[in-house]
Design an enzyme around this catalytic site. Structure first.
Site, PDB file in Angstrom:
ATOM      1  CG  ASP A 102      -2.152  -0.861   1.110  1.00 21.79           C
ATOM      2  OD1 ASP A 102      -2.341  -1.638  -0.185  1.00 21.79           O
ATOM      3  OD2 ASP A 102      -2.804  -1.039   1.909  1.00 21.79           O
ATOM      4  CG  ASP A 106      -3.269  -7.772  16.116  1.00 17.48           C
ATOM      5  OD1 ASP A 106      -3.977  -6.985  16.505  1.00 17.48           O
ATOM      6  OD2 ASP A 106      -2.108  -7.754  15.937  1.00 17.48           O
TER       7      ASP A 106
END
Length: 494
Positions: free
Chosen positions: A95, A243
Site C-alpha cells: 500500500d 489481529d
C-alpha cells in the site's frame, strides 16, 4: 464541598488501586500456569513433509506501507524459507505511496526470476488499512494456510516446517510464534520494550494458552488456517488491532490457537521514541476498541468457562491499566495532602499501602521472564533490578499518552492506522538520524508530559514540606519517567 471533593478523590484513587491489583492477580495466575506448563512435554502432530500428498499449500502475506529501509531485507529473508516451491505463494501487499514501490517491484522481479511464486499486489486506496490489505490478498490466496509477517520480521529458514505441522489437528485455527529482538541492547528504550514484550510472549501467551484461555494472534509471525479466518468473519478494519479482534471472534467460534514459545521469530524494535509512541498508541487504543466491541460477547458466551471469561476480560482490559495507573499517579499528590490534613482517615491509607503488593507481584512475574531469557545469576538479578526500575519509570512516563489512546478507544473515537516506521537497525553503530518516516511534529501530548514532570517535581517538594516520604520513590519515578519521555521526544526531532 472540599470534604466531598476529598472523599471523591479517595474513592477514585482506591478504585484505581483495586483495578491494578486485579490485573496483578491475573498476572500471578498466568505465572503459575507458565511455570507448571514448562515442566510438561509438548509434542506436535506431524505432517509427513516428505510425502508430497501431505504437504499443505501455504500463502505468505507481507503487508507493506512505505518500508524503504527494510523491504529488501524482508523479501530476501522470506525467499530463504525452506519449503517446496510448488506449495508456496508469496503475496507482497504493498500500500506504499513513496519511492519504495519501485524498489519493491524491482526486488520482486529478481526473485521471480529464481522461480519463486511471488506477486506484487497494489490497491488503489488504503481502505481498512492493514486489515483491508490482508482481506483483499486472502480473496485470491492459493494456500489453505496463510502466514503473515510485518516488514521488520525475519523468520528462520525452517519456520514453516516448525509451524505448519500443528495444523494436523483440524481444530487448530492459528499457530503463533514468539517475537525475538535483533536490537535488544541498542538503547535503554529498546531494552525496556524487549522486557515488556518478553513478558507478553512468554508468561502471558503460554500462561493463557496452556489452560485453554483465549490468546491473540500478534499481527505477525504467525500462521492462520484460511477456513478459520472465513469462519470467524474475515478481517475487519473497525479497530486499530485487527489481529486481536479476529482472534477473539475465531476463539468464540471454538477454534483453538497454538502458541510456540520455542519458535523465535526475530524482529526490530523501534529505536526512536516517536516510533514507540505511535506503536504504543495503536496497540493501546486498539485494545480498548476491542474491549468495547467484544467484551459483551465474551461474557455472554455459553461455550467457555468462567476462568476463560475472567482472563479474557482482563486481557481485553490490558491497555486500560495505563488509565488506572495514570489516575493513581495524578491523585497521589492530593492524597498526600489529604493524609496529612485528615488524621481520622489514617486507616484508609494503611489499607491502600497494602496495594504495594501489586508492584511486588509484577516484579516477580517480570523476573521469571527475564531469567529464562537473559540469565539467572546474582549479577543478572542486579541488572534486572536496574532494568525493572527503569522500565517501571518509563512506563509511568507513557501513562498519559497511553491513557489518551485508551479513552479514545473506549469512547469510540476513530483514527487512522499509523504504522510504526522501521529503521533497519542491526547493530549499535547503525543510525536512525536520516530516517524520512520519523514524526517531527511537536504534539500537545508532549507539552502535557512536560507539565506532568513539573507536577511530580512538586510532589517531591511536598514530601519534604509535609515530612511524609511514603510517596517519594513513586513521585521520583514519575518525574524521571515523564522527563525521559519528554526529552527523548524532543531529541528525536533534532
Amino acid at each position: 464541598m472540599a470534604t466531598i471533593i476529598n472523599y471523591a478523590i479517595i474513592i477514585i484513587y482506591c478504585a484505581a488501586l483495586v483495578g491494578i491489583f486485579l490485573y496483578s492477580l491475573s498476572m500471578l495466575s498466568l505465572l503459575l500456569n507458565y511455570l507448571k506448563h514448562r515442566k510438561q512435554n509438548d509434542e506436535a502432530p506431524k505432517f509427513n513433509l516428505l510425502d508430497p500428498k501431505e504437504i499443505p499449500y501455504v500463502t505468505i502475506q507481507l503487508p507493506l506501507y512505505n518500508e524503504k529501509y527494510v523491504v529488501r531485507r524482508l523479501l530476501e529473508n522470506i525467499a530463504k524459507l525452506e519449503y517446496p516451491r510448488t506449495k508456496l505463494e508469496i503475496q507482497v501487499l504493498d500500500d506504499s505511496t513513496d519511492e519504495s514501490v519501485a524498489e519493491t517491484a524491482e526486488i520482486i522481479k529478481e526473485l521471480q526470476a529464481t522461480g519463486l511464486d511471488i506477486k506484487h499486489i497494489r490497491r488503489t486506496n488504503r481502505e481498512g488499512f492493514k486489515a483491508g490489505a490482508l482481506k483483499e490478498g486472502l480473496a485470491i490466496a492459493k494456500g489453505d494456510f496463510v502466514a503473515i509477517f510485518d516488514a521488520d520480521f525475519m523468520p528462520q529458514p525452517d519456520w514453516l516446517k516448525r509451524t505448519v505441522v500443528y495444523f494436523k489437528d483440524p481444530e487448530i485455527g492459528v499457530v503463533q510464534t514468539r517475537w525475538g529482538h535483533i536490537n535488544r541492547n541498542y538503547s535503554i528504550l529498546t531494552k525496556i520494550q524487549a522486557l515488556a514484550l518478553d513478558v507478553h510472549f512468554t508468561l502471558e501467551q503460554v500462561g493463557r494458552n496452556s489452560k485453554g484461555y483465549f490468546i491473540n494472534f500478534n499481527g505477525t509471525a504467525g500462521i492462520w488456517r484460511k477456513a478459520c479466518i472465513y469462519d470467524a468473519g474475515n478481517w475487519e478494519g473497525d479497530t486499530l488491532t485487527e489481529d486481536l479482534d479476529l482472534s477473539y471472534r475465531a476463539q468464540l467460534k471454538n477454534w483453538k490457537f497454538k502458541y510456540l514459545e520455542d519458535v523465535e521469530t526475530p524482529a526490530e524494535l523501534p529505536v526512536v521514541i516517536s516510533a514507540a509512541r505511535s506503536q504504543q498508541f495503536r496497540w493501546n487504543k486498539g485494545g480498548a476498541e476491542n474491549f468495547r466491541k467484544t467484551v459483551s460477547r465474551v461474557l455472554a458466551a455459553k461455550n467457555i468457562g468462567w476462568k476463560t471469561k475472567f482472563h479474557g476480560v482482563m486481557h481485553l482490559l490490558n491497555s486500560s491499566m495505563f488509565l488506572w495507573v495514570f489516575v493513581v499517579s495524578v491523585l497521589s499528590i492530593p492524597m498526600l495532602y489529604i493524609k496529612n490534613q485528615y488524621g481520622h482517615l489514617a486507616w484508609i491509607f494503611h489499607i491502600t499501602s497494602f496495594f504495594i503488593i501489586s508492584t511486588v507481584i509484577l516484579f516477580i512475574c517480570y523476573w521469571f521472564t527475564y531469567k529464562n531469557l537473559q540469565g539467572k545469576t546474582f549479577d543478572d538479578f542486579l541488572n534486572y533490578i536496574k532494568l525493572f526500575v527503569t522500565f517501571f519509570s518509563v512506563a509511568l512516563g507513557f501513562s498519559f499518552h497511553n491513557t489518551v489512546a485508551v479513552l479514545e478507544g473506549h469512547t469510540g473515537k476513530r483514527s487512522e492506522f499509523v504504522r510504526t516506521p522501521k529503521f533497519n537497525i542491526n547493530a549499535l553503530s547503525d543510525s536512525w538520524k536520516n530516517n524520512k518516516y520519523i514524526n517531527t511534529k511537536l504534539s500537545p501530548n508532549m507539552i502535557v508530559e512536560f507539565l506532568l514532570m513539573l507536577y511530580f517535581l512538586f510532589g517531591l517538594y511536598s514530601a519534604v514540606r509535609l515530612n511524609d516520604f511514603g510517596m517519594f520513590p513513586f513521585h521520583c519515578m514519575l518525574t524521571l519517567g515523564f522527563g525521559f519521555v519528554f526529552f527523548k521526544s524532543l531529541t528525536s526531532k533534532a
